[in-house]
Motif scaffolding. Structure first.
Motif, PDB file in Angstrom:
ATOM      1  N   GLY A  35      43.370  36.100  10.163  1.00  0.00           N
ATOM      2  CA  GLY A  35      43.719  34.776  10.655  1.00  0.00           C
ATOM      3  C   GLY A  35      45.027  34.317  10.040  1.00  0.00           C
ATOM      4  O   GLY A  35      45.257  34.497   8.839  1.00  0.00           O
ATOM      5  N   LEU A  36      45.898  33.745  10.862  1.00  0.00           N
ATOM      6  CA  LEU A  36      47.197  33.255  10.405  1.00  0.00           C
ATOM      7  C   LEU A  36      47.358  31.839  10.899  1.00  0.00           C
ATOM      8  O   LEU A  36      47.118  31.558  12.084  1.00  0.00           O
ATOM      9  CB  LEU A  36      48.313  34.150  10.943  1.00  0.00           C
ATOM     10  CG  LEU A  36      49.674  34.069  10.269  1.00  0.00           C
ATOM     11  CD1 LEU A  36      49.575  34.446   8.807  1.00  0.00           C
ATOM     12  CD2 LEU A  36      50.661  34.990  10.968  1.00  0.00           C
ATOM     13  N   ASP A  37      47.742  30.936   9.992  1.00  0.00           N
ATOM     14  CA  ASP A  37      47.835  29.544  10.399  1.00  0.00           C
ATOM     15  C   ASP A  37      49.019  29.342  11.343  1.00  0.00           C
ATOM     16  O   ASP A  37      49.923  30.181  11.426  1.00  0.00           O
ATOM     17  CB  ASP A  37      47.941  28.632   9.174  1.00  0.00           C
ATOM     18  CG  ASP A  37      49.254  28.790   8.436  1.00  0.00           C
ATOM     19  OD1 ASP A  37      49.905  29.828   8.643  1.00  0.00           O
ATOM     20  OD2 ASP A  37      49.620  27.895   7.656  1.00  0.00           O
ATOM     21  N   PRO A  38      49.026  28.243  12.110  1.00  0.00           N
ATOM     22  CA  PRO A  38      50.070  28.061  13.134  1.00  0.00           C
ATOM     23  C   PRO A  38      51.483  28.078  12.575  1.00  0.00           C
ATOM     24  O   PRO A  38      52.406  28.532  13.244  1.00  0.00           O
ATOM     25  CB  PRO A  38      49.734  26.693  13.742  1.00  0.00           C
ATOM     26  CG  PRO A  38      48.273  26.514  13.499  1.00  0.00           C
ATOM     27  CD  PRO A  38      47.997  27.176  12.191  1.00  0.00           C
ATOM     28  N   TYR A  89      42.318  30.175  12.192  1.00  0.00           N
ATOM     29  CA  TYR A  89      42.782  28.845  11.820  1.00  0.00           C
ATOM     30  C   TYR A  89      42.705  27.919  13.036  1.00  0.00           C
ATOM     31  O   TYR A  89      42.883  28.356  14.180  1.00  0.00           O
ATOM     32  CB  TYR A  89      44.223  28.899  11.323  1.00  0.00           C
ATOM     33  CG  TYR A  89      44.366  29.204   9.849  1.00  0.00           C
ATOM     34  CD1 TYR A  89      44.392  28.194   8.902  1.00  0.00           C
ATOM     35  CD2 TYR A  89      44.488  30.509   9.405  1.00  0.00           C
ATOM     36  CE1 TYR A  89      44.541  28.461   7.567  1.00  0.00           C
ATOM     37  CE2 TYR A  89      44.632  30.804   8.058  1.00  0.00           C
ATOM     38  CZ  TYR A  89      44.657  29.770   7.139  1.00  0.00           C
ATOM     39  OH  TYR A  89      44.795  30.043   5.804  1.00  0.00           O
ATOM     40  N   SER A  90      42.456  26.651  12.764  1.00  0.00           N
ATOM     41  CA  SER A  90      42.469  25.661  13.838  1.00  0.00           C
ATOM     42  C   SER A  90      43.898  25.414  14.299  1.00  0.00           C
ATOM     43  O   SER A  90      44.868  25.834  13.656  1.00  0.00           O
ATOM     44  CB  SER A  90      41.830  24.355  13.357  1.00  0.00           C
ATOM     45  OG  SER A  90      42.570  23.810  12.281  1.00  0.00           O
ATOM     46  N   VAL A 107      32.752  26.354   8.725  1.00  0.00           N
ATOM     47  CA  VAL A 107      34.130  25.878   8.774  1.00  0.00           C
ATOM     48  C   VAL A 107      34.528  25.518   7.357  1.00  0.00           C
ATOM     49  O   VAL A 107      33.844  24.735   6.688  1.00  0.00           O
ATOM     50  CB  VAL A 107      34.292  24.662   9.707  1.00  0.00           C
ATOM     51  CG1 VAL A 107      35.727  24.147   9.660  1.00  0.00           C
ATOM     52  CG2 VAL A 107      33.921  25.027  11.129  1.00  0.00           C
ATOM     53  N   ILE A 108      35.605  26.127   6.866  1.00  0.00           N
ATOM     54  CA  ILE A 108      36.106  25.847   5.521  1.00  0.00           C
ATOM     55  C   ILE A 108      37.518  25.301   5.634  1.00  0.00           C
ATOM     56  O   ILE A 108      38.192  25.463   6.660  1.00  0.00           O
ATOM     57  CB  ILE A 108      36.081  27.108   4.637  1.00  0.00           C
ATOM     58  CG1 ILE A 108      36.937  28.226   5.255  1.00  0.00           C
ATOM     59  CG2 ILE A 108      34.657  27.602   4.434  1.00  0.00           C
ATOM     60  CD1 ILE A 108      37.016  29.476   4.396  1.00  0.00           C
ATOM     61  N   ASP A 109      37.960  24.644   4.567  1.00  0.00           N
ATOM     62  CA  ASP A 109      39.314  24.101   4.582  1.00  0.00           C
ATOM     63  C   ASP A 109      40.301  25.147   4.076  1.00  0.00           C
ATOM     64  O   ASP A 109      39.939  26.291   3.804  1.00  0.00           O
ATOM     65  CB  ASP A 109      39.390  22.810   3.757  1.00  0.00           C
ATOM     66  CG  ASP A 109      39.038  23.042   2.288  1.00  0.00           C
ATOM     67  OD1 ASP A 109      38.829  24.212   1.903  1.00  0.00           O
ATOM     68  OD2 ASP A 109      38.972  22.065   1.525  1.00  0.00           O
ATOM     69  N   ARG A 110      41.547  24.743   3.905  1.00  0.00           N
ATOM     70  CA  ARG A 110      42.598  25.693   3.532  1.00  0.00           C
ATOM     71  C   ARG A 110      42.395  26.268   2.135  1.00  0.00           C
ATOM     72  O   ARG A 110      42.897  27.360   1.838  1.00  0.00           O
ATOM     73  CB  ARG A 110      43.969  24.998   3.599  1.00  0.00           C
ATOM     74  CG  ARG A 110      44.434  24.717   4.998  1.00  0.00           C
ATOM     75  CD  ARG A 110      45.745  23.965   4.984  1.00  0.00           C
ATOM     76  NE  ARG A 110      46.820  24.721   4.372  1.00  0.00           N
ATOM     77  CZ  ARG A 110      47.594  25.581   5.004  1.00  0.00           C
ATOM     78  NH1 ARG A 110      47.403  25.801   6.288  1.00  0.00           N
ATOM     79  NH2 ARG A 110      48.557  26.211   4.376  1.00  0.00           N
ATOM     80  N   ASP A 111      41.666  25.558   1.293  1.00  0.00           N
ATOM     81  CA  ASP A 111      41.431  26.031  -0.069  1.00  0.00           C
ATOM     82  C   ASP A 111      40.112  26.764  -0.219  1.00  0.00           C
ATOM     83  O   ASP A 111      39.758  27.175  -1.322  1.00  0.00           O
ATOM     84  CB  ASP A 111      41.476  24.853  -1.048  1.00  0.00           C
ATOM     85  CG  ASP A 111      42.855  24.226  -1.122  1.00  0.00           C
ATOM     86  OD1 ASP A 111      43.839  24.999  -1.072  1.00  0.00           O
ATOM     87  OD2 ASP A 111      42.960  23.004  -1.206  1.00  0.00           O
ATOM     88  N   GLY A 112      39.338  26.908   0.856  1.00  0.00           N
ATOM     89  CA  GLY A 112      38.108  27.670   0.796  1.00  0.00           C
ATOM     90  C   GLY A 112      36.852  26.859   0.601  1.00  0.00           C
ATOM     91  O   GLY A 112      35.767  27.438   0.490  1.00  0.00           O
TER      92      GLY A 112
END
Length: 611
Positions: free
Chosen positions: A146-149, A194-195, A212-217
């Motif tokens: 997964g790669l963020d936008p 990533y969303s 669903v987790i946030d950017r920090d896990g």
């Protein structure tokens, strides 16, 4: 400006008409001259030939010639083209105002168009594969990427249950992940995405509950598990069997989709984890249940596509859950798991990667047969990917190999002709996941031997891997090595539970700002003490005794020898024990020691008989 643009155009048109009239007059005069000249010399032949060619060109305009009048009479062959263009150039010098663009610029533009067409004809030149970096995830298969936008962070997941976070901007040449965790305990990671805003990550594992987790896990929400004893899966609140994959909605924030072995595709909202939003139930043509193996949203989010175990591809309208809008029942071989379906960026074409070692292209506007089909693409994993290039001209997928039987490849197909135009040998293991980021123009690949590779081109790519390859590997700080390990107490009461450390560096910076933790210890006080602090030795009796005991250098390692050392002196000069008991101690009487023979004689007869 002295003249206006419309006036210049009218003037240019008038000059062009005048030039045409002059040319026609010249040709007319030449014909007259050729009739008078006898064909005796070679030069006359040349003139005749020229007049014949000119007469062919102007045969259609003889009516105009008769009406025109000649201003100048020319003798000899016609002028070359360069000399014929000179009057027009002189006229252009007399024109006031801005001149029209010269002819050479048009030629240059045509050349540019030809160059663009050549580039369009060869999209292979846009593949960024000149450089690569390798990220070591683990020893088992990397089954999710997964790669963020924005392209700043990469997240990888594998069969070893781990999810690792990689920050391109904060990473150096050592290529180490800054965080590793197991969000789903002992379940293999199937999908990570990533969303569309980049602040949340959808984690799909082998369990029945997506997270669903946030950017920090840290966990944001977990989907509820459904009741497996209810027959109609639409009446349960969640999935009841193992998940396969998931996908975020491309437009609506907080909405995502999952598909499971319970033969349903469910959409969810992050704000409502206790129940799904809607349920789609794939069915065969006979109305029986069929398990979806992969699902995805269209680019505009209005369609939901799912591929099933019976080889069919079904597409629903997002707001209509009853009947699919498109249904092709034999897209791939029945019994094979279609591992991926992906929409093109224009939204009109769908690519499907089948478990029957094929890659097919479909037009959803005419969903009755595939546009193209490519075979000979072996796959051994239920999550083998396919994706489109950012310009929509190429389609990429990976191939699988048995261990020790060659190398896995990344294969590129041209969308227009579906020809196999390019290949990249990745490693001596299968290529499972592939991702081509549109902003970075970099290709991420997950392999079967625990590696995640990033392919880029310094000239064609942006940021991403280019940020970390230029950084030298930094030395580990001593403070980081001395940091205490975090003690995990999952069953402790909330009031006793320690807050989780987000990162070592941030914790060190926080401790540095704390006046108590960053206070330098006071040196020991020499002497009796001052300022309310007791000195090193102190002034009390206990400190004096401790000091003297500490200075005693007697070696009492062997206590028996230490006692016997004074035995002779005690016997010669009894002082401690013997004088103390001299008056009270009774007279010592010692028993007579007999030998063994005498004891045997004195034994009674009955003992001897018994023996």
């Amino acid at each position: 400006m002295r003249g206006s643009i419309p006036g210049l155009r009218e003037h240019a048109r008038a000059e062009e008409a005048r030039e045409k009239e002059e040319e026609m007059n010249r040709e007319k005069e030449l014909r007259r001259q050729n009739e008078d000249i006898e064909p005796t010399s070679s030069g006359s032949h040349v003139v005749r030939d020229c007049s014949k060619s000119s007469s062919r060109d102007t045969s259609s305009s003889e009516s105009e010639e008769s009406s025109g009048s000649s201003d100048d009479e020319l003798i000899g062959p016609p002028l070359p083209l360069k000399m014929m263009k000179e009057p027009s150039n002189r006229i252009e010098e007399d024109i006031l105002g801005p001149l029209p663009p010269p002819l050479y610029e048009e030629v240059e533009e045509d050349d540019d168009d030809d160059g663009d067409s050549e580039e369009e004809e060869n999209p292979v030149q846009k593949i960024p594969d000149s450089h690569e970096i390798t990220l070591k995830h683990g020893t088992k298969t990397v089954s999710a990427l997964g790669l963020d936008p924005s392209g700043a962070r990469l997240v990888t997941g594998g069969y070893d249950y781990d999810v690792k976070f990689w920050d391109f901007a904060g990473m150096d040449a050592s290529f180490k992940a800054f965080r590793s965790l197991q969000p789903c305990e002992c379940h293999q990671i199937k999908s990570l995405q990533y969303s569309n805003t980049g602040d949340m990550i959808l984690v799909v594992s082998g369990s029945s509950q997506a997270k669903v987790i946030d950017r920090d896990g840290f966990e944001v929400m977990e989907c509820i598990k459904g009741d497996q004893y209810i027959v109609d899966m639409a009446n349960t609140k969640g999935h009841t069997a193992m998940l396969h994959t998931g996908s975020w909605h491309p437009k609506i924030k907080g909405e995502f989709m999952t598909c499971s072995n319970d033969a349903t595709v469910r959409t969810w909202e992050v704000e409502n984890p206790r129940k799904q939003r809607s349920v789609f139930k794939p069915r065969t043509m006979q109305g029986k249940k069929v398990i979806p193996t992969t699902c995805t949203y269209s680019r505009d989010g209005n369609l939901i596509a799912a591929a099933c175990q019976n080889g069919s591809i079904q597409i629903w309208d997002r707001n209509l859950t009853v009947h699919p809008k498109f249904h092709y029942k034999q897209a791939h071989d029945p019994g094979t798991d279609t591992s991926c379906v992906a929409f093109s960026y224009d939204g009109n074409v769908l690519a499907s990667r089948g478990g029957d070692d094929t890659l097919k292209l479909w037009d959803i506007r005419q969903f009755n047969k595939p546009l193209f089909s490519a075979s000979g693409l072996p796959t051994l994993f239920p999550m083998t990917d396919c994706c489109f290039s950012p310009d929509d001209k190429l389609i990429v997928t990976g191939t699988s190999v048995q261990r020790g039987c060659g190398s896995g490849k990344l294969v590129f197909f041209e969308r227009r002709t579906f020809q196999r135009v390019y290949e990249i040998d990745i490693t001596d293991a299968s290529v499972v996941r592939c991702l081509w980021h549109p902003k970075l123009n970099q290709i991420m690949v997950g392999t079967g031997n625990g590696l995640a590779k990033v392919y880029y081109d310094p000239n064609k790519s942006q940021r991403g891997a280019k940020l970390c390859v230029v950084k030298t590997q930094r030395k580990a700080k001593q403070a980081e090595t001395l940091t205490q390990d975090y003690i995990i107490t999952p069953h402790a009461l909330p009031m006793f539970r320690e807050p989780r450390q987000r990162s070592t560096r941030k914790q060190l910076e926080k401790d540095r700002l704390d006046p108590l933790k960053s206070h330098k210890p006071e040196p020991p006080v020499a002497g009796p003490g001052r300022g309310g602090r007791v000195g090193t030795h102190g002034g009390t009796l206990s400190s004096y005794i401790v000091k003297n005991i500490a200075l005693d250098k007697t070696d009492d390692s062997n206590p028996r020898e230490a006692i016997l050392r004074h035995a002779k002196a005690a016997e010669d000069n009894p002082y401690w024990v013997s004088p103390a008991y001299s008056k009270t101690q009774p007279k010592t009487m010692f028993a007579q020691v007999e030998s063994d023979d005498e004891e045997a004689k004195n034994e009674p007869e009955w003992k001897k008989r018994k023996i």
